[in-house]
Design a protein around this motif. Structure first.
Motif, PDB file in Angstrom:
ATOM      1  N   GLY A   1      19.451 -45.995  69.317  1.00 45.24           N
ATOM      2  CA  GLY A   1      19.308 -45.322  68.031  1.00 45.24           C
ATOM      3  C   GLY A   1      18.599 -46.223  67.054  1.00 45.24           C
ATOM      4  O   GLY A   1      18.408 -47.416  67.309  1.00 45.24           O
ATOM      5  N   TYR A   2      18.219 -45.645  65.908  1.00 48.36           N
ATOM      6  CA  TYR A   2      17.455 -46.400  64.922  1.00 48.36           C
ATOM      7  C   TYR A   2      17.762 -45.818  63.555  1.00 48.36           C
ATOM      8  O   TYR A   2      17.565 -44.621  63.334  1.00 48.36           O
ATOM      9  N   VAL A   3      18.265 -46.649  62.642  1.00 45.28           N
ATOM     10  CA  VAL A   3      18.585 -46.216  61.286  1.00 45.28           C
ATOM     11  C   VAL A   3      17.837 -47.128  60.318  1.00 45.28           C
ATOM     12  O   VAL A   3      17.874 -48.347  60.466  1.00 45.28           O
ATOM     13  N   VAL A   4      17.160 -46.530  59.341  1.00 44.49           N
ATOM     14  CA  VAL A   4      16.391 -47.302  58.370  1.00 44.49           C
ATOM     15  C   VAL A   4      17.235 -47.542  57.119  1.00 44.49           C
ATOM     16  O   VAL A   4      17.898 -46.635  56.620  1.00 44.49           O
ATOM     17  N   LYS A   5      17.206 -48.786  56.633  1.00 46.16           N
ATOM     18  CA  LYS A   5      17.898 -49.145  55.386  1.00 46.16           C
ATOM     19  C   LYS A   5      17.079 -48.670  54.204  1.00 46.16           C
ATOM     20  O   LYS A   5      15.850 -48.682  54.280  1.00 46.16           O
ATOM     21  N   PRO A   6      17.701 -48.268  53.091  1.00 48.28           N
ATOM     22  CA  PRO A   6      19.145 -48.255  52.917  1.00 48.28           C
ATOM     23  C   PRO A   6      19.796 -47.200  53.809  1.00 48.28           C
ATOM     24  O   PRO A   6      19.296 -46.084  53.920  1.00 48.28           O
ATOM     25  N   VAL A   7      20.879 -47.586  54.431  1.00 46.41           N
ATOM     26  CA  VAL A   7      21.531 -46.739  55.425  1.00 46.41           C
ATOM     27  C   VAL A   7      22.166 -45.519  54.773  1.00 46.41           C
ATOM     28  O   VAL A   7      22.892 -45.628  53.793  1.00 46.41           O
ATOM     29  N   ASN A   8      21.849 -44.358  55.345  1.00 45.84           N
ATOM     30  CA  ASN A   8      22.517 -43.119  54.962  1.00 45.84           C
ATOM     31  C   ASN A   8      23.792 -43.059  55.812  1.00 45.84           C
ATOM     32  O   ASN A   8      23.709 -42.956  57.037  1.00 45.84           O
ATOM     33  N   PRO A   9      24.970 -43.159  55.180  1.00 52.29           N
ATOM     34  CA  PRO A   9      26.218 -43.201  55.957  1.00 52.29           C
ATOM     35  C   PRO A   9      26.373 -42.027  56.927  1.00 52.29           C
ATOM     36  O   PRO A   9      26.795 -42.225  58.063  1.00 52.29           O
ATOM     37  N   ASP A  10      26.013 -40.821  56.483  1.00 51.35           N
ATOM     38  CA  ASP A  10      26.157 -39.652  57.356  1.00 51.35           C
ATOM     39  C   ASP A  10      25.263 -39.758  58.584  1.00 51.35           C
ATOM     40  O   ASP A  10      25.657 -39.402  59.694  1.00 51.35           O
ATOM     41  N   GLU A  11      24.036 -40.249  58.388  1.00 51.39           N
ATOM     42  CA  GLU A  11      23.099 -40.394  59.501  1.00 51.39           C
ATOM     43  C   GLU A  11      23.615 -41.429  60.508  1.00 51.39           C
ATOM     44  O   GLU A  11      23.566 -41.208  61.715  1.00 51.39           O
TER      45      GLU A  11
ATOM     46  N   PRO B   1      25.536 -49.821  74.007  1.00 52.76           N
ATOM     47  CA  PRO B   1      24.436 -49.237  73.236  1.00 52.76           C
ATOM     48  C   PRO B   1      24.159 -50.041  71.967  1.00 52.76           C
ATOM     49  O   PRO B   1      25.068 -50.627  71.379  1.00 52.76           O
ATOM     50  N   VAL B   2      22.896 -50.070  71.574  1.00 52.17           N
ATOM     51  CA  VAL B   2      22.468 -50.756  70.357  1.00 52.17           C
ATOM     52  C   VAL B   2      21.783 -49.738  69.445  1.00 52.17           C
ATOM     53  O   VAL B   2      20.943 -48.962  69.895  1.00 52.17           O
ATOM     54  N   ILE B   3      22.182 -49.753  68.175  1.00 50.27           N
ATOM     55  CA  ILE B   3      21.478 -48.990  67.151  1.00 50.27           C
ATOM     56  C   ILE B   3      20.811 -50.017  66.241  1.00 50.27           C
ATOM     57  O   ILE B   3      21.479 -50.875  65.665  1.00 50.27           O
ATOM     58  N   MET B   4      19.480 -49.936  66.146  1.00 47.39           N
ATOM     59  CA  MET B   4      18.760 -50.798  65.224  1.00 47.39           C
ATOM     60  C   MET B   4      19.068 -50.309  63.815  1.00 47.39           C
ATOM     61  O   MET B   4      19.037 -49.106  63.555  1.00 47.39           O
ATOM     62  N   CYS B   5      19.366 -51.233  62.927  1.00 46.39           N
ATOM     63  CA  CYS B   5      19.740 -50.894  61.556  1.00 46.39           C
ATOM     64  C   CYS B   5      18.914 -51.811  60.655  1.00 46.39           C
ATOM     65  O   CYS B   5      19.295 -52.948  60.408  1.00 46.39           O
ATOM     66  N   THR B   6      17.759 -51.329  60.185  1.00 56.31           N
ATOM     67  CA  THR B   6      16.765 -52.234  59.621  1.00 56.31           C
ATOM     68  C   THR B   6      15.925 -51.607  58.527  1.00 56.31           C
ATOM     69  O   THR B   6      15.850 -50.383  58.419  1.00 56.31           O
ATOM     70  N   SER B   7      15.274 -52.448  57.763  1.00 60.57           N
ATOM     71  CA  SER B   7      14.344 -51.979  56.732  1.00 60.57           C
ATOM     72  C   SER B   7      12.982 -51.619  57.332  1.00 60.57           C
ATOM     73  O   SER B   7      12.152 -51.009  56.673  1.00 60.57           O
ATOM     74  N   LYS B   8      12.742 -51.978  58.582  1.00 57.79           N
ATOM     75  CA  LYS B   8      11.461 -51.696  59.232  1.00 57.79           C
ATOM     76  C   LYS B   8      11.459 -50.240  59.714  1.00 57.79           C
ATOM     77  O   LYS B   8      12.040 -49.932  60.742  1.00 57.79           O
ATOM     78  N   GLY B   9      10.801 -49.381  58.930  1.00 53.43           N
ATOM     79  CA  GLY B   9      10.889 -47.955  59.198  1.00 53.43           C
ATOM     80  C   GLY B   9       9.621 -47.279  59.684  1.00 53.43           C
ATOM     81  O   GLY B   9       9.546 -46.053  59.713  1.00 53.43           O
ATOM     82  N   GLN B  10       8.612 -48.051  60.051  1.00 53.43           N
ATOM     83  CA  GLN B  10       7.380 -47.446  60.557  1.00 53.43           C
ATOM     84  C   GLN B  10       7.622 -46.840  61.946  1.00 53.43           C
ATOM     85  O   GLN B  10       8.474 -47.324  62.699  1.00 53.43           O
ATOM     86  N   GLU B  11       6.877 -45.827  62.288  1.00 54.78           N
ATOM     87  CA  GLU B  11       7.022 -45.185  63.600  1.00 54.78           C
ATOM     88  C   GLU B  11       6.848 -46.197  64.733  1.00 54.78           C
ATOM     89  O   GLU B  11       7.567 -46.150  65.735  1.00 54.78           O
ATOM     90  N   THR B  12       5.904 -47.140  64.557  1.00 52.14           N
ATOM     91  CA  THR B  12       5.694 -48.161  65.605  1.00 52.14           C
ATOM     92  C   THR B  12       6.926 -49.048  65.772  1.00 52.14           C
ATOM     93  O   THR B  12       7.242 -49.472  66.880  1.00 52.14           O
TER      94      THR B  12
END
Length: 121
Positions: free
Chosen positions: A102-112, A79-90
């Motif tokens: 999965g997809y996490v937007v930076k700055p990363v929320n550790p709990d998320e 599995p890959v979780i994208m971990c990036t500053s690119k947070g637009q819905e597209t």
């Protein structure tokens, strides 16, 4: 599947350090790479349980690297979780179309981030 070994792919030394510290403190074994090219070239040797993939990197970006890794029969199960500053819905939709789970937007929320990892494990 139990997630123990996580590969962080990010061209930012600061992000690699932050994510590495967070994951190590939470009991994960962490490896890091600096580019999409390195990830594609070395993922079969490393065989992580999960990949955290940045998107904005020189050369092969995270979307391209994720697509290559998730479409290869030998690594499609990782599995890959994208971990990036690119947070637009597209961006999120595109990342998932490339194979990200999965997809996490930076700055990363550790709990998320930990919640998304747990959901995959």
């Amino acid at each position: 599947m139990t997630i123990k070994k996580i590969l962080i792919v990010d061209d930012s030394p600061t992000e690699r350090h932050f994510l590495g510290e967070l994951l190590t403190k939470n009991g994960f074994q962490v490896m890091t790479l600096e580019s999409g090219e390195e990830a594609v070239a070395r993922v079969k040797d490393i065989m992580p349980d999960l990949i955290l993939m940045d998107v904005v990197m020189p050369g092969l970006n995270g979307f391209q690297a994720t697509r290559t890794i998730t479409k290869d029969d030998a690594t499609a199960h990782i599995p890959v979780i994208m971990c990036t500053s690119k947070g637009q819905e597209t961006d999120i939709v595109w990342g998932k179309r490339q194979g990200a789970k999965g997809y996490v937007v930076k700055p990363v929320n550790p709990d998320e981030l930990l919640k998304q990892i747990a959901a995959l494990g």
